[in-house]
Design a protein around this motif. Structure first.
Motif, PDB file in Angstrom:
ATOM      1  N   PHE A 214       5.001 -22.568  -4.488  1.00 17.71           N
ATOM      2  CA  PHE A 214       3.672 -22.103  -5.144  1.00 17.71           C
ATOM      3  C   PHE A 214       3.347 -23.170  -6.319  1.00 17.71           C
ATOM      4  O   PHE A 214       4.160 -23.709  -7.004  1.00 17.71           O
ATOM      5  CB  PHE A 214       3.907 -20.789  -5.910  1.00 17.71           C
ATOM      6  CG  PHE A 214       3.770 -19.468  -4.645  1.00 17.71           C
ATOM      7  CD1 PHE A 214       2.792 -18.917  -4.358  1.00 17.71           C
ATOM      8  CD2 PHE A 214       4.973 -19.132  -4.081  1.00 17.71           C
ATOM      9  CE1 PHE A 214       2.704 -17.992  -3.419  1.00 17.71           C
ATOM     10  CE2 PHE A 214       4.987 -18.194  -3.456  1.00 17.71           C
ATOM     11  CZ  PHE A 214       4.107 -17.473  -2.684  1.00 17.71           C
ATOM     12  N   GLU A 215       2.037 -23.057  -6.458  1.00 15.40           N
ATOM     13  CA  GLU A 215       1.548 -24.189  -7.736  1.00 15.40           C
ATOM     14  C   GLU A 215       0.911 -23.079  -8.763  1.00 15.40           C
ATOM     15  O   GLU A 215       0.160 -22.144  -8.205  1.00 15.40           O
ATOM     16  CB  GLU A 215       0.629 -25.092  -7.128  1.00 15.40           C
ATOM     17  CG  GLU A 215       1.275 -26.100  -6.336  1.00 15.40           C
ATOM     18  CD  GLU A 215       0.128 -27.213  -5.941  1.00 15.40           C
ATOM     19  OE1 GLU A 215      -1.063 -27.063  -6.419  1.00 15.40           O
ATOM     20  OE2 GLU A 215       0.492 -28.071  -5.068  1.00 15.40           O
ATOM     21  N   GLU A 216       1.194 -23.205  -9.989  1.00 17.76           N
ATOM     22  CA  GLU A 216       0.341 -22.313 -10.913  1.00 17.76           C
ATOM     23  C   GLU A 216      -1.009 -22.635 -11.029  1.00 17.76           C
ATOM     24  O   GLU A 216      -1.335 -23.706 -11.319  1.00 17.76           O
ATOM     25  CB  GLU A 216       1.170 -22.599 -12.308  1.00 17.76           C
ATOM     26  CG  GLU A 216       0.728 -21.680 -13.398  1.00 17.76           C
ATOM     27  CD  GLU A 216       1.362 -21.806 -14.835  1.00 17.76           C
ATOM     28  OE1 GLU A 216       0.588 -21.623 -15.767  1.00 17.76           O
ATOM     29  OE2 GLU A 216       2.623 -22.213 -14.703  1.00 17.76           O
ATOM     30  N   ALA A 217      -1.758 -21.509 -10.875  1.00 20.60           N
ATOM     31  CA  ALA A 217      -3.041 -21.785 -10.991  1.00 20.60           C
ATOM     32  C   ALA A 217      -3.898 -21.439 -12.388  1.00 20.60           C
ATOM     33  O   ALA A 217      -4.710 -21.931 -12.548  1.00 20.60           O
ATOM     34  CB  ALA A 217      -3.833 -20.951  -9.762  1.00 20.60           C
ATOM     35  N   ASN A 218      -3.209 -20.512 -12.993  1.00 17.19           N
ATOM     36  CA  ASN A 218      -4.089 -20.054 -14.393  1.00 17.19           C
ATOM     37  C   ASN A 218      -2.806 -19.430 -15.039  1.00 17.19           C
ATOM     38  O   ASN A 218      -1.868 -18.529 -14.430  1.00 17.19           O
ATOM     39  CB  ASN A 218      -5.005 -19.285 -13.943  1.00 17.19           C
ATOM     40  CG  ASN A 218      -6.121 -19.262 -15.250  1.00 17.19           C
ATOM     41  OD1 ASN A 218      -5.597 -19.858 -16.232  1.00 17.19           O
ATOM     42  ND2 ASN A 218      -6.891 -18.509 -15.096  1.00 17.19           N
ATOM     43  N   ARG A 219      -3.109 -19.017 -16.438  1.00 21.61           N
ATOM     44  CA  ARG A 219      -2.245 -17.999 -17.138  1.00 21.61           C
ATOM     45  C   ARG A 219      -3.402 -17.178 -17.813  1.00 21.61           C
ATOM     46  O   ARG A 219      -4.389 -17.629 -18.103  1.00 21.61           O
ATOM     47  CB  ARG A 219      -1.378 -18.846 -18.209  1.00 21.61           C
ATOM     48  CG  ARG A 219      -0.317 -19.451 -17.297  1.00 21.61           C
ATOM     49  CD  ARG A 219       0.893 -19.624 -18.516  1.00 21.61           C
ATOM     50  NE  ARG A 219       1.707 -20.419 -17.642  1.00 21.61           N
ATOM     51  CZ  ARG A 219       3.332 -20.211 -17.904  1.00 21.61           C
ATOM     52  NH1 ARG A 219       3.410 -19.247 -18.913  1.00 21.61           N
ATOM     53  NH2 ARG A 219       4.229 -20.576 -17.238  1.00 21.61           N
ATOM     54  N   VAL A 220      -3.129 -15.791 -17.805  1.00 26.26           N
ATOM     55  CA  VAL A 220      -3.963 -14.871 -18.375  1.00 26.26           C
ATOM     56  C   VAL A 220      -3.387 -13.864 -19.123  1.00 26.26           C
ATOM     57  O   VAL A 220      -2.292 -13.480 -18.668  1.00 26.26           O
ATOM     58  CB  VAL A 220      -4.754 -14.308 -16.820  1.00 26.26           C
ATOM     59  CG1 VAL A 220      -5.518 -13.066 -17.807  1.00 26.26           C
ATOM     60  CG2 VAL A 220      -5.280 -15.161 -16.117  1.00 26.26           C
ATOM     61  N   ILE A 221      -3.973 -13.497 -20.115  1.00 25.08           N
ATOM     62  CA  ILE A 221      -3.403 -12.398 -20.941  1.00 25.08           C
ATOM     63  C   ILE A 221      -4.646 -11.432 -20.975  1.00 25.08           C
ATOM     64  O   ILE A 221      -5.624 -11.842 -21.158  1.00 25.08           O
ATOM     65  CB  ILE A 221      -3.270 -13.231 -22.599  1.00 25.08           C
ATOM     66  CG1 ILE A 221      -2.287 -14.244 -22.539  1.00 25.08           C
ATOM     67  CG2 ILE A 221      -2.733 -11.535 -23.376  1.00 25.08           C
ATOM     68  CD1 ILE A 221      -1.990 -14.394 -23.862  1.00 25.08           C
ATOM     69  N   CYS A 222      -4.087 -10.255 -20.523  1.00 21.82           N
ATOM     70  CA  CYS A 222      -5.118  -9.095 -20.511  1.00 21.82           C
ATOM     71  C   CYS A 222      -5.193  -8.448 -21.697  1.00 21.82           C
ATOM     72  O   CYS A 222      -4.193  -8.091 -22.070  1.00 21.82           O
ATOM     73  CB  CYS A 222      -4.759  -8.271 -19.259  1.00 21.82           C
ATOM     74  SG  CYS A 222      -4.779  -9.195 -17.647  1.00 21.82           S
ATOM     75  N   PHE A 223      -6.530  -7.757 -22.105  1.00 28.08           N
ATOM     76  CA  PHE A 223      -6.547  -6.944 -23.085  1.00 28.08           C
ATOM     77  C   PHE A 223      -7.157  -5.741 -22.934  1.00 28.08           C
ATOM     78  O   PHE A 223      -7.842  -5.427 -22.027  1.00 28.08           O
ATOM     79  CB  PHE A 223      -7.354  -7.823 -24.223  1.00 28.08           C
ATOM     80  CG  PHE A 223      -7.046  -9.014 -24.680  1.00 28.08           C
ATOM     81  CD1 PHE A 223      -6.204  -9.177 -26.097  1.00 28.08           C
ATOM     82  CD2 PHE A 223      -7.323 -10.093 -24.192  1.00 28.08           C
ATOM     83  CE1 PHE A 223      -5.523 -10.204 -26.194  1.00 28.08           C
ATOM     84  CE2 PHE A 223      -6.937 -11.188 -24.730  1.00 28.08           C
ATOM     85  CZ  PHE A 223      -6.011 -11.486 -25.839  1.00 28.08           C
ATOM     86  N   THR A 224      -6.844  -4.665 -23.794  1.00 28.66           N
ATOM     87  CA  THR A 224      -7.274  -3.194 -23.542  1.00 28.66           C
ATOM     88  C   THR A 224      -7.693  -2.748 -24.805  1.00 28.66           C
ATOM     89  O   THR A 224      -7.221  -3.131 -25.859  1.00 28.66           O
ATOM     90  CB  THR A 224      -6.333  -2.262 -22.429  1.00 28.66           C
ATOM     91  OG1 THR A 224      -5.278  -2.063 -23.540  1.00 28.66           O
ATOM     92  CG2 THR A 224      -6.071  -2.861 -21.276  1.00 28.66           C
ATOM     93  N   LYS A 225      -8.441  -1.820 -24.988  1.00 27.34           N
ATOM     94  CA  LYS A 225      -9.010  -1.372 -25.937  1.00 27.34           C
ATOM     95  C   LYS A 225      -9.579   0.287 -25.727  1.00 27.34           C
ATOM     96  O   LYS A 225     -10.484   0.493 -24.948  1.00 27.34           O
ATOM     97  CB  LYS A 225     -10.179  -2.101 -26.766  1.00 27.34           C
ATOM     98  CG  LYS A 225     -10.600  -1.494 -28.091  1.00 27.34           C
ATOM     99  CD  LYS A 225     -11.487  -2.388 -28.694  1.00 27.34           C
ATOM    100  CE  LYS A 225     -12.117  -1.950 -29.768  1.00 27.34           C
ATOM    101  NZ  LYS A 225     -13.052  -2.799 -30.739  1.00 27.34           N
ATOM    102  N   LYS A 226      -9.081   1.291 -26.536  1.00 21.02           N
ATOM    103  CA  LYS A 226      -9.463   2.468 -26.481  1.00 21.02           C
ATOM    104  C   LYS A 226     -10.879   2.658 -27.060  1.00 21.02           C
ATOM    105  O   LYS A 226     -11.194   2.199 -28.031  1.00 21.02           O
ATOM    106  CB  LYS A 226      -8.533   3.622 -26.955  1.00 21.02           C
ATOM    107  CG  LYS A 226      -7.305   3.502 -26.379  1.00 21.02           C
ATOM    108  CD  LYS A 226      -7.039   4.271 -25.046  1.00 21.02           C
ATOM    109  CE  LYS A 226      -5.623   4.351 -24.639  1.00 21.02           C
ATOM    110  NZ  LYS A 226      -5.661   4.443 -23.249  1.00 21.02           N
ATOM    111  N   LEU A 227     -11.712   3.417 -26.244  1.00 19.87           N
ATOM    112  CA  LEU A 227     -13.039   3.727 -26.857  1.00 19.87           C
ATOM    113  C   LEU A 227     -13.186   5.066 -27.421  1.00 19.87           C
ATOM    114  O   LEU A 227     -12.970   5.888 -26.517  1.00 19.87           O
ATOM    115  CB  LEU A 227     -14.163   3.366 -25.878  1.00 19.87           C
ATOM    116  CG  LEU A 227     -14.250   1.938 -25.187  1.00 19.87           C
ATOM    117  CD1 LEU A 227     -15.222   2.027 -24.174  1.00 19.87           C
ATOM    118  CD2 LEU A 227     -14.499   1.164 -26.388  1.00 19.87           C
TER     119      LEU A 227
END
Length: 147
Positions: free
Chosen positions: A132-145
């Motif tokens: 496999f080749e690395e395609a991207n790195r992502v950090i996901c965020f959430t926030k309570k409304l």
């Protein structure tokens, strides 16, 4: 050791393995989810056994939505792979991945993808070793409304 396509009767056994990797779930939750997954036939599990004892599994499916780094649809997707610790370093994960990729090709896929958590160094090393080749790195965020 053998690798075979899992059936509905394997859902409980698959869940018993999977809960060791996905610790925030219960065996009952995973067994129901896997039962539903196998029933829909848009995905597959491969089960690795040694002397009739389950020692690993791979889950793969078809993704029709956008998959990071790919240009076709559907894309075969490795949803999860696990081998019991004492059976690691024997090529089981590699063989299960090959079974997943073969299945994806049979479904008309020309690309195969996967992901792992940023902190999962073992998974990162496995993926890179398997081509496999690395395609991207992502950090996901959430926030309570708050209302």
């Amino acid at each position: 050791m053998t690798i075979r396509k899992a059936t509905l009767t394997d859902a409980q056994e698959l869940a018993g393995l999977a809960v060791r990797m996905w610790k925030s779930n219960t065996i009952a939750e995973l067994a129901k989810e896997f039962n539903d997954y196998i029933s829909k036939e848009s995905g597959v599990f491969f089960l690795a056994t040694s002397e009739e004892c389950a020692v690993g599994f791979a889950q793969c499916g078809l993704r029709h939505d956008y998959v990071e780094g790919t240009t076709s649809s559907p894309v075969g997707y490795l949803e999860g792979i696990f081998v019991v610790e004492e059976y690691r370093k024997r090529g089981l994960a590699k063989d299960m991945l090959k079974a997943c990729q073969k299945w994806a090709k049979e479904q008309g896929c020309t690309e195969f993808a996967s992901d792992c958590e940023l902190v999962n160094e073992d998974s990162l090393k496995f993926h890179l070793k398997m081509g496999f080749e690395e395609a991207n790195r992502v950090i996901c965020f959430t926030k309570k409304l708050i209302h």
